[in-house]
Structure formats: structure tokens, C-alpha cells
Design an enzyme around this catalytic site. Structure first.
Site, PDB file in Angstrom:
ATOM      1  N   GLN A  52       0.485  -1.422  -0.042  1.00  0.00           N
ATOM      2  CA  GLN A  52       0.005  -0.022  -0.098  1.00  0.00           C
ATOM      3  C   GLN A  52       0.851   1.237  -0.041  1.00  0.00           C
ATOM      4  OE1 GLN A  52      -2.694  -1.680   3.231  1.00  0.00           O
ATOM      5  NE2 GLN A  52      -3.896  -0.314   2.301  1.00  0.00           N
ATOM      6  N   ASN A 201      -1.690 -10.508   8.961  1.00  0.00           N
ATOM      7  CA  ASN A 201      -2.619  -9.499   8.992  1.00  0.00           C
ATOM      8  C   ASN A 201      -3.943  -9.784   8.196  1.00  0.00           C
ATOM      9  OD1 ASN A 201      -3.504  -6.474   9.494  1.00  0.00           O
ATOM     10  ND2 ASN A 201      -4.015  -6.841   7.340  1.00  0.00           N
ATOM     11  N   GLU A 202      -4.635  -9.843   9.114  1.00  0.00           N
ATOM     12  CA  GLU A 202      -6.356 -10.012   8.731  1.00  0.00           C
ATOM     13  C   GLU A 202      -6.263 -11.166   7.906  1.00  0.00           C
ATOM     14  OE1 GLU A 202      -8.628  -6.738   7.367  1.00  0.00           O
ATOM     15  OE2 GLU A 202      -8.265  -5.391   8.717  1.00  0.00           O
ATOM     16  N   TYR A 363     -13.241  -1.455  12.563  1.00  0.00           N
ATOM     17  CA  TYR A 363     -13.491  -0.200  11.636  1.00  0.00           C
ATOM     18  C   TYR A 363     -14.865   0.115  12.180  1.00  0.00           C
ATOM     19  CZ  TYR A 363      -9.105  -0.273   9.363  1.00  0.00           C
ATOM     20  OH  TYR A 363      -7.810  -0.471   8.814  1.00  0.00           O
ATOM     21  N   GLU A 433      -5.239  -1.682  14.012  1.00  0.00           N
ATOM     22  CA  GLU A 433      -5.740  -0.834  13.123  1.00  0.00           C
ATOM     23  C   GLU A 433      -7.087  -0.111  13.433  1.00  0.00           C
ATOM     24  OE1 GLU A 433      -6.101  -2.040   9.186  1.00  0.00           O
ATOM     25  OE2 GLU A 433      -4.240  -3.083   9.249  1.00  0.00           O
TER      26      GLU A 433
END
Length: 551
Positions: A52, A201-202, A363, A433
């Protein structure tokens, strides 16, 4: 239980609600959240991921990743037809970026290593890239010199494309051996200075978006007749995007469970290697990061309450329960049946307890209800027999952010934390996050785009509810902003912005400018008299020329 009764009431199984006359007391309390409300050793940091932000997709001997291949060969899979070829050029700008972190007052930076940057051929026998290792050594050293602790994610979705082509990547058990090898190289090269490791991650997002929704590489999953329902599910979590018209069909009823199983084994073996060979001498800790969109029962019916629990099991529990207990959630065993792989006795012992801490990416939240419909085909999306909605009685669960999946639900983080303490043996938790996005409105000037009060309020409110959870004994040790910079947001490309630092894509120099939220974080983390952030232009004329393609 009653918490700060003049402001908020939270009871078991209920949604936190204001009890003040007009909600203003609660609002003002959230706005007054301050650094001293948290322990002195509580870690505040920011996060990014290699694909990213790094760019330099073929520099320094780097091999091609699955995301390089996907975005360059099928640009229609990204909402704005963009890619991470340059991303935000962190590879060349990391020294300046560390200065930004220091000015913000951050004490930690969570970033991921690019597997193909370190092992261009995917495995050790094809050679280690000295340039790739040196880049990460330089970044780690710059962070430590700035008194910023590196938190490293070993795998954040970018597998070498050569392994994807050779045997199907994480769909094949051969990936476990290659991941062990890659992980050990990371421990060997960087572990003398890195004290916090995150294996994956995830894994939920990687699995479901890649092997059910078809929105991430390798774009496997549904059949054409499934598209409407699958499109809905694909948008339920960060990074989901439009489905490709020509993506490769797989089996959404079996493949995601195989991939997830291999990911869990990769994690467990990496932890075992670290604990056996490196942890004692290097003195670090290791864990895994998972995501959760909290499932809140749509109604008070027992059916919907059970459905919400299943929803959480099929997302967070899928990956957390095995590392805590050595087994998959009972609801998954019941509803998936023989399609759910089983751990051998040896694997169960390896997996159980394979963490020093658990990372959580939070989130948003969703309303969940029971779906008794018997599906005609097997699919992960229907196996849990749940339906999700962002509305209850036509009232949204929260304000919608830039992405269609992200509704702002601060109380959801409290629910997740309390539930994890109760269900998963009171683990050490890091919020790895938490953030909110805005649409990348190209009609705005850069000055206008810096006004991101929505992000300030988002972080204030989530920190408030996180502190409430900590007051109830939840063992949270840190909080990482997503994201430090605007960046390439997977299938959304550059169409949304998550950063507290604005990145000017249009000027060709990828200039970083502090948004209002960056200033808020600066004030939150440091003394009010701290030197303000400055909007300084890039210093490297060579970099400008390179990005413009001139000589």
C-alpha cells in the site's frame, strides 16, 4: 453494569447509549479524552502495509507479488484502475516519513515486510535479496534512532507470484514450508532489533476476498449466478471492491476453509520457530492480527442473538479460537461440517497457545439476524445462516464514511474488547488498526482536503470506548491509527483516503501534508508547546525527476 451513569449506560447484551439529557455530556467527555487517561506504557502508533505504501515494485531486485500481477494485468479489478507500482513511494521517502512520525509524537510504527522483496523467488534456494534486506534494516534503524518502536507484520497479503503460479499459493499445504522459511529469515535478519512480531494481518480478509468474493487476487470464488449476494458480502469489510467479470472460478464452499487452515498452520509454525530458536535470545513477543466487524443482534430474539454470535465466530473466532483452544468454533464445526479441515493431534498442540498477544483491526459494526433459508449451494457466505444490515427500523447503525461498508460505530470496539476478554482467556490485546476514510474528492484543493474533522471525532470516540473497556479490565496495551498516510487501499485504489497525513498524488512528488487530524494527534500525544508540523516541500529533486519520468 452501569459505567459513568451520568453519561453512558452499558448492560450485558445491550448497545451503549447516552443517558444524558441531550447527549452533549457524552460528546464533551469523548472530546476531552487525553493521553493521560491511558497508562504511561500504553503504546500509540500508526500503521501501513508494504504494497500500500512502498512502491518500487521492481526496484532493488524485488520479485513480483500477487498484487503486482493482479493490478497490472487486470486493472479493472481496482475501482479507479490504479495500482501500487509507485504507491506513495515510501521505499524512497522512508527517511522523511520517519521524521513525520517523530514530529507526530508516535512511539511505534507498524509496517509489513514484502515477501517478494526479501525472497524474489519465493524461497531461500532462489536467493535472498540483499537490497531488500538492507531497505528494511535501514527503516528499522531509522525508527529506533527516532525512538520509535517497530512492530513488524510478516505477511500482509503480498505473496510472491511465482509461488501462486507454482502451486496455488495458500490453497496448497506446500505454502506452510515456504512461509516457515521466509519467517525465519525475518527473525534472523531483523530480530536483534525488532521486539514485536505479527505473523499475519487479517487472514479473514485475505481468505474471503480472495477465495469467496473474488475481489482480491487470486480472484477465486463465486459462480455467475451468485454475483448479487456475493457483491453485497464483498463490501462488508475494508478493502472489498467490485467483482471481476473474468475472475477465476473456485469453490467458495471448500477453498476458503483450506486457505484459512493453511494460514493458521503458517502462523503456528512461525511462532514455534520464533519461540524455539529466537525468542529467548532476542527477547521479543509474537502474535497475530485479526479483524472484526462486530455483529450486533438485529432484534432481542434468541435467534438473532445466536446469529450474531455465529457471525462473530465465522469472522474473528475462525482464526482466534484455534490459537486459543486448538479447535475451530463449535458453530463452524456444526454448520460447515466435513468441509471444515481438522487439525491433527500434533497440529492442535502446535496451534493452541501460539500467541503472546492478539492484534485487532476494528473499523465498523453491523446488525445481524438469523437466516433459516437452506442454500442451494455451499458457500462461506451462507454457511453461518446469518443476514447482515447497516439499518435497524430504517435507522443506520452509524454515520456512513467514505466507503459503502464503513459505518461509524464507536461503541462496537467496546463490545469487541469485552467479548474477547470473556471468550478468549483475557488475552493481551493491541488495536493494530482503527481508522476512517473519506472519498478522494479531486475537486478539492489540498488545503480543503486537510480539513478532516470526521477523523478527529472518529478517533476521539473510539479511544473513549476503548478506555471504557480497559476500565472493565480488558488488557489492551496499544492503539495504532490506520493510517499514517493516505495510500493505495486495495480494491478501492486511491479512491478513498484513510491517512492522518495527506498525500498529494496529483503533483507527482507525493508530498505529505498534515491534516487537522494529524495536528490533533500531535497535541494529544505531546505537550501543547510542541513545534507545529510544517507543510514542507520534498527535498529531493532527483526523486521528482524520477517520478516524472524525466532525466
Amino acid at each position: 453494569m452501569d459505567i459513568q451513569s451520568n453519561v453512558l449506560t452499558i448492560t450485558s447484551g445491550s448497545t451503549p447509549t447516552d443517558t444524558s439529557s441531550n447527549g452533549q455530556a457524552a460528546k464533551s467527555t469523548k472530546e476531552r479524552i487525553k493521553r493521560s487517561d491511558f497508562p504511561s506504557d500504553f503504546v500509540f502508533g500508526a500503521a501501513t502495509a508494504s504494497y500500500q505504501v512502498e512502491g518500487a515494485w521492481n526496484e532493488g531486485g524485488k520479485g513480483m507479488s500477487n498484487w503486482d500481477y493482479f493490478t497490472q494485468s487486470q486493472p479493472g479489478g481496482i475501482s479507479d484502475f490504479s495500482n501500487g507500482t509507485i504507491a506513495i513511494d515510501h521505499y524512497n521517502m522512508f527517511k522523511d516519513d520517519v521524521v513525520v512520525m517523530k514530529k507526530l509524537g508516535l512511539k511505534a510504527y507498524r509496517f509489513s515486510l514484502s515477501w517478494p522483496r526479501i525472497l524474489p523467488g519465493g524461497r531461500l534456494c532462489h536467493g535472498v535479496s540483499k537490497e531488500g534486506v538492507q531497505f528494511y534494516n535501514d527503516l528499522i534503524d531509522a525508527l529506533l534512532a527516532a525512538d520509535i518502536e517497530p512492530y513488524i507484520t510478516i505477511f500482509h497479503w503480498d505473496i510472491p507470484q511465482c509461488l501462486q503460479l507454482e502451486y496455488g499459493g495458500f490453497l496448497h499445504e506446500r505454502v506452510v514450508k515456504d512461509f516457515i522459511e521466509y519467517s525465519e529469515i525475518c527473525f534472523w535478519e531483523f530480530g536483534d532489533r525488532v521486539k514485536y512480531w505479527i505473523t499475519l494481518n487479517e487472514p479473514w480478509s485475505f481468505t474471503v476476498q480472495g477465495y469467496v468474493a473474488g475481489a482480491f487476487p487470486p480472484n477465486r470464488g463465486v459462480t455467475p449466478k451468485d454475483t448479487e449476494e456475493t457483491q453485497k458480502h464483498a463490501r462488508l469489510h475494508r478493502g472489498g471492491g467490485k467483482l471481476l467479470a473474468a475472475f477465476k472460478y473456485g469453490n467458495p464452499g471448500t477453498e476458503p476453509y483450506k486457505v484459512a487452515h493453511n494460514l493458521i498452520l503458517c502462523h503456528a509454525h512461525a511462532v514455534d520457530i520464533y519461540r524455539t530458536k529466537y525468542q529467548e535470545s532476542q527477547g521479543g513477543k509474537i502474535g497475530i492480527t485479526n479483524c472484526i466487524s462486530w455483529n450486533e443482534p438485529l432484534t432481542d430474539s434468541q435467534e438473532d442473538k445466536d446469529a450474531a454470535t455465529r457471525g462473530n465466530d465465522f469472522m474473528l473466532g475462525w482464526f482466534v479460537e484455534p490459537v486459543v483452544t486448538g479447535e475451530y468454533p463449535e458453530s463452524m464445526i456444526k454448520y460447515v461440517g466435513d468441509r471444515l479441515p481438522k487439525f491433527s493431534e500434533k497440529e492442535e498442540k502446535l496451534v493452541k497457545g501460539s500467541y503472546d498477544f492478539l492484534g485487532i483491526n476494528y473499523y465498523t459494526s453491523t446488525y445481524t439476524s438469523d437466516d433459516p433459508t437452506k442454500p442451494t449451494t455451499d458457500s462461506y457466505f451462507t454457511d453461518s445462516h446469518t443476514k447482515t444490515s447497516h439499518e435497524r427500523n430504517k435507522v443506520p447503525i452509524g454515520a456512513q464514511a467514505g466507503s459503502d461498508w464503513l459505518y461509524i460505530v464507536p461503541w462496537g470496539i467496546y463490545r469487541v474488547m469485552v467479548d474477547m476478554k470473556k471468550r478468549y482467556n483475557d488475552p493481551v490485546i493491541y488495536i493494530t488498526e482503527n481508522g476512517v476514510d473519506e472519498v478522494n474528492d479531486k475537486s478539492k484543493t489540498s488545503t480543503e482536503a486537510l480539513k478532516d474533522d470526521i477523523r478527529i471525532h472518529y478517533h476521539q470516540e473510539h479511544l473513549y470506548y476503548l478506555k471504557l473497556a480497559m476500565d472493565q479490565g480488558v488488557n489492551v496495551k496499544g492503539y495504532f491509527i490506520w493510517s499514517l498516510f493516505d495510500n493505495f487501499e486495495w480494491a478501492a485504489g486511491f479512491s478513498v483516503r484513510f491517512g492522518v497525513m495527506y498525500v498529494d498524488y496529483a503533483n507527482g512528488r507525493y508530498t505529505r501534508l498534515p491534516k487537522r487530524s494529524a495536528v490533533w494527534w500531535r497535541n494529544f500525544l505531546t505537550k501543547p508547546t510542541a513545534v507545529p508540523l510544517k507543510n514542507e516541500p520534498e527535498k529531493s529533486e532527483d526523486r521528482r525527476k524520477r517520478l516524472r519520468g524525466s532525466t
